[in-house]
Design a protein around this motif. Structure first.
Motif, mmCIF file in Angstrom:
data_model
loop_
_atom_site.group_PDB
_atom_site.id
_atom_site.type_symbol
_atom_site.label_atom_id
_atom_site.label_comp_id
_atom_site.label_asym_id
_atom_site.label_seq_id
_atom_site.Cartn_x
_atom_site.Cartn_y
_atom_site.Cartn_z
ATOM 1 N N ARG A 119 -20.277 11.295 -44.825
ATOM 2 C CA ARG A 119 -20.827 11.871 -46.050
ATOM 3 C C ARG A 119 -22.302 11.520 -46.209
ATOM 4 N NH1 ARG A 119 -17.873 14.854 -48.856
ATOM 5 N NH2 ARG A 119 -15.598 14.675 -48.814
ATOM 6 N N VAL A 120 -23.096 12.544 -46.580
ATOM 7 C CA VAL A 120 -24.532 12.374 -46.828
ATOM 8 C C VAL A 120 -24.887 13.127 -48.111
ATOM 9 C CG1 VAL A 120 -25.114 12.116 -44.382
ATOM 10 C CG2 VAL A 120 -25.095 14.402 -45.408
ATOM 11 N N PRO A 121 -25.985 12.754 -48.779
ATOM 12 C CA PRO A 121 -26.392 13.469 -49.997
ATOM 13 C C PRO A 121 -26.765 14.915 -49.710
ATOM 14 C CG PRO A 121 -27.513 11.341 -49.796
ATOM 15 C CD PRO A 121 -26.857 11.603 -48.483
ATOM 16 N N LEU A 122 -26.704 15.740 -50.759
ATOM 17 C CA LEU A 122 -27.163 17.124 -50.638
ATOM 18 C C LEU A 122 -28.677 17.190 -50.525
ATOM 19 C CD1 LEU A 122 -24.887 18.842 -53.320
ATOM 20 C CD2 LEU A 122 -24.699 19.068 -50.843
ATOM 21 N N GLY A 123 -29.378 16.267 -51.185
ATOM 22 C CA GLY A 123 -30.848 16.249 -51.116
ATOM 23 C C GLY A 123 -31.485 16.276 -52.486
ATOM 24 N N VAL A 124 -31.982 17.451 -52.886
ATOM 25 C CA VAL A 124 -32.589 17.629 -54.206
ATOM 26 C C VAL A 124 -31.752 18.651 -54.975
ATOM 27 C CG1 VAL A 124 -34.619 18.378 -55.504
ATOM 28 C CG2 VAL A 124 -34.903 17.101 -53.365
ATOM 29 N N ILE A 125 -31.305 18.255 -56.150
ATOM 30 C CA ILE A 125 -30.450 19.107 -56.979
ATOM 31 C C ILE A 125 -31.227 19.529 -58.227
ATOM 32 C CG2 ILE A 125 -28.288 19.245 -58.264
ATOM 33 C CD1 ILE A 125 -27.220 16.998 -56.499
ATOM 34 N N GLY A 126 -31.247 20.824 -58.490
ATOM 35 C CA GLY A 126 -31.848 21.334 -59.721
ATOM 36 C C GLY A 126 -30.756 21.631 -60.736
ATOM 37 N N ILE A 127 -30.875 21.065 -61.926
ATOM 38 C CA ILE A 127 -29.891 21.286 -62.983
ATOM 39 C C ILE A 127 -30.561 22.064 -64.106
ATOM 40 C CG2 ILE A 127 -28.108 20.210 -64.405
ATOM 41 C CD1 ILE A 127 -27.971 19.201 -61.572
ATOM 42 N N ILE A 128 -30.025 23.231 -64.439
ATOM 43 C CA ILE A 128 -30.559 24.070 -65.518
ATOM 44 C C ILE A 128 -29.470 24.168 -66.581
ATOM 45 C CG2 ILE A 128 -31.472 26.339 -66.117
ATOM 46 C CD1 ILE A 128 -32.265 26.634 -63.134
ATOM 47 N N TYR A 129 -29.757 23.686 -67.781
ATOM 48 C CA TYR A 129 -28.698 23.590 -68.777
ATOM 49 C C TYR A 129 -29.245 23.866 -70.169
ATOM 50 C CZ TYR A 129 -30.619 18.789 -69.026
ATOM 51 O OH TYR A 129 -31.449 17.683 -69.125
ATOM 52 N N GLU A 130 -28.316 24.027 -71.112
ATOM 53 C CA GLU A 130 -28.694 24.398 -72.469
ATOM 54 C C GLU A 130 -28.516 23.211 -73.413
ATOM 55 O OE1 GLU A 130 -26.491 28.084 -72.890
ATOM 56 O OE2 GLU A 130 -28.191 29.247 -72.144
ATOM 57 N N SER A 131 -27.811 23.386 -74.503
ATOM 58 C CA SER A 131 -27.889 22.416 -75.611
ATOM 59 C C SER A 131 -26.934 21.237 -75.486
ATOM 60 C CB SER A 131 -27.601 23.138 -76.929
ATOM 61 O OG SER A 131 -26.290 23.675 -76.903
ATOM 62 N N ARG A 132 -26.896 20.580 -74.339
ATOM 63 C CA ARG A 132 -25.999 19.442 -74.172
ATOM 64 C C ARG A 132 -26.773 18.257 -73.608
ATOM 65 N NH1 ARG A 132 -20.096 21.138 -72.054
ATOM 66 N NH2 ARG A 132 -19.800 18.972 -72.669
ATOM 67 N N PRO A 133 -27.278 17.376 -74.461
ATOM 68 C CA PRO A 133 -28.038 16.240 -73.937
ATOM 69 C C PRO A 133 -27.229 15.304 -73.063
ATOM 70 C CG PRO A 133 -27.660 16.022 -76.315
ATOM 71 C CD PRO A 133 -27.259 17.407 -75.931
ATOM 72 N N ASN A 134 -25.892 15.327 -73.196
ATOM 73 C CA ASN A 134 -25.077 14.482 -72.316
ATOM 74 C C ASN A 134 -25.232 14.881 -70.853
ATOM 75 O OD1 ASN A 134 -23.364 16.862 -73.191
ATOM 76 N ND2 ASN A 134 -22.065 16.016 -71.582
ATOM 77 N N VAL A 135 -25.604 16.156 -70.600
ATOM 78 C CA VAL A 135 -25.815 16.587 -69.217
ATOM 79 C C VAL A 135 -26.977 15.811 -68.597
ATOM 80 C CG1 VAL A 135 -26.409 18.539 -67.721
ATOM 81 C CG2 VAL A 135 -24.856 18.863 -69.659
ATOM 82 N N THR A 136 -27.982 15.485 -69.394
ATOM 83 C CA THR A 136 -29.107 14.700 -68.891
ATOM 84 C C THR A 136 -28.617 13.390 -68.309
ATOM 85 O OG1 THR A 136 -30.585 15.683 -70.535
ATOM 86 C CG2 THR A 136 -31.309 13.624 -69.514
ATOM 87 N N ALA A 137 -27.757 12.693 -69.053
ATOM 88 C CA ALA A 137 -27.245 11.402 -68.593
ATOM 89 C C ALA A 137 -26.277 11.573 -67.427
ATOM 90 C CB ALA A 137 -26.549 10.676 -69.739
#
Length: 421
Positions: A119-137
């Motif tokens: 297993r290896v990391p995917l690399g760089v992940i882009g997260i695009i999200y709306e009104s859920r600050p818990n997603v940040t954490a």
């Protein structure tokens, strides 16, 4: 703080390059160092609780003034209990087994070559999200522990909350001696930044959208990098003729009403015509404050039931509204689910083990449940610490996407000088 009017293409390019450099560091970082960064970030969230809650209060006030729905406001809201749970979730991820470097399987070939999938990391992940600050954490914690750098682009509804939470993670990374660029927050709400992320081939390895249909559809239509997404949580609870009546009532109310704004909430209840107490389910939901929309059979049970329209069966309410239909046994339930489910989470209530197994194997959803509330469709409840989203497709990852879902694998081949004849 960078705002509208900048060159978003240059901004995302710069962030992507910094993220790739940070990802190279993270890929080789010891588990203990990544865990230390998360523990420091969790401590920073608690230490900065007043700042974070004040920022969230500003977002809540603006959201209410702008007419955000109750469900969206519930997703946006942070309070002391939710903030403590958020910090606990980050710390929980720190204590999970690191997937990076784990050997999936090993094969010894007849010619003496030893093959391993690692297993290896995917690399760089882009997260695009709306009104859920818990997603940040959640996204920052899972990305970091799985060895990935993340670029976060939150919605304008939670802009102040996201900035306060991001600052806590940056402090945790620096305290553990890891690059702060491992977790970056796009510093503008200009929608052009989203487009730049979707076109960032070679800099961003995968995009994960979390939000409504409009956001997810745009990402899937415009992305030039792979996308891991789900659209709706149109989840079903099927009450079989052999269901225990007490369980059926309790599960129906919890699955719909515990939190109506989460993607694991039940939106449609299917009741076997052979089930003996359908009115008790309707009455319990109405008593709990739920609006009930039903087909003709359900509408005939109670004056509190409105007639469902054709669109109700394909609607993710994210509110105290449920649609209920009577079906002809398991076959009827499977047919309805196949026609209307979003392949997120579907559940059966029954005491018949054979029927339950038929349902679990026959429903093609990412999560299928027996005698359990659909509200358990959550990475934390699955023992994954947190989740970055629930994937409803069939490729790469399915269901709650956590540490393992944010890795891929490579083949490592070890020989002793073999040449191919």
């Amino acid at each position: 703080m960078i705002e509208k009017g900048i060159d978003c293409g240059s901004l995302i390019r710069s962030m992507g390059e910094a993220a790739r450099s940070a990802a190279q560091v993270l890929a080789g970082a010891p588990s203990a160092q990544k865990a230390a960064a998360l523990e420091a970030a969790a401590a920073a969230i608690l230490a900065d609780r007043d700042t974070i809650l004040a920022a969230n209060a500003e977002d809540m006030a603006r959201g209410a003034a702008n007419g955000l729905s109750p469900a969206m406001l519930d997703r946006l809201k942070l309070d002391p209990a939710r903030l403590e749970a958020m910090a606990a979730g980050v710390e929980a991820v720190a204590h999970l087994r690191d997937p990076v470097g784990r050997i999936i399987d090993e094969t010894l070939r007849p010619n003496g070559l030893v093959l391993q999938r690692v297993r290896v990391p995917l690399g760089v992940i882009g997260i695009i999200y709306e009104s859920r600050p818990n997603v940040t954490a959640d996204a920052a914690a899972l990305g970091l522990m799985s060895g990935n750098a993340v670029i976060l682009r939150g919605g304008s509804e939670a802009v102040h909350s996201n900035r306060a939470l991001h600052a806590a993670f940056a402090a945790g990374l620096v305290a553990a001696g890891l690059p702060a660029d491992a977790v970056q927050l796009v510093p503008t709400q200009d929608r052009a930044a989203v487009g730049a992320m979707l076109r960032a081939q070679g800099l961003i390895d995968i995009i994960i959208p979390r939000g409504g249909k409009g956001l997810v559809a745009r990402v899937q239509d415009e992305a030039r990098v792979p996308v891991l997404a789900h659209l709706d949580g149109i989840n079903h609870l099927y009450i079989d003729g052999a269901a225990d009546p007490a369980k059926a009532v309790e599960l129906a109310v919890n699955a719909k009403m515990r939190r109506t704004g989460v993607c694991g909430a039940t939106e449609t209840i299917l009741i076997d015509r052979a089930y003996g107490a359908p009115l008790a389910i309707v009455d319990a939901l109405v008593k709990a404050g739920c609006e009930v929309r039903g087909d003709k059979g359900v509408a005939a049970l109670s004056p509190h039931v409105d007639t469902a329209s054709a669109t109700d069966w394909d609607t993710e309410y994210l509110d105290a509204i449920v649609s209920i239909a009577m079906v002809d046994g398991l076959a009827g339930a499977l047919a309805h689910i196949d026609a209307h489910s979003s392949r997120h989470t579907d559940a059966i209530v029954t005491e018949d083990a054979a029927t339950a197994e038929h349902f679990l194997t026959g429903v093609d959803s990412a999560i299928v449940m027996h005698n359990a509330s659909t509200q358990f469709a959550d990475g934390g409840e699955f023992g994954l610490g947190a989740e970055i989203g629930i994937a409803t497709g069939r490729l790469h990852a399915r269901g709650p996407v956590a540490l393992e879902g944010l890795t891929t694998y490579k083949w490592q081949v070890r020989g002793t000088g073999q040449v191919r004849p």
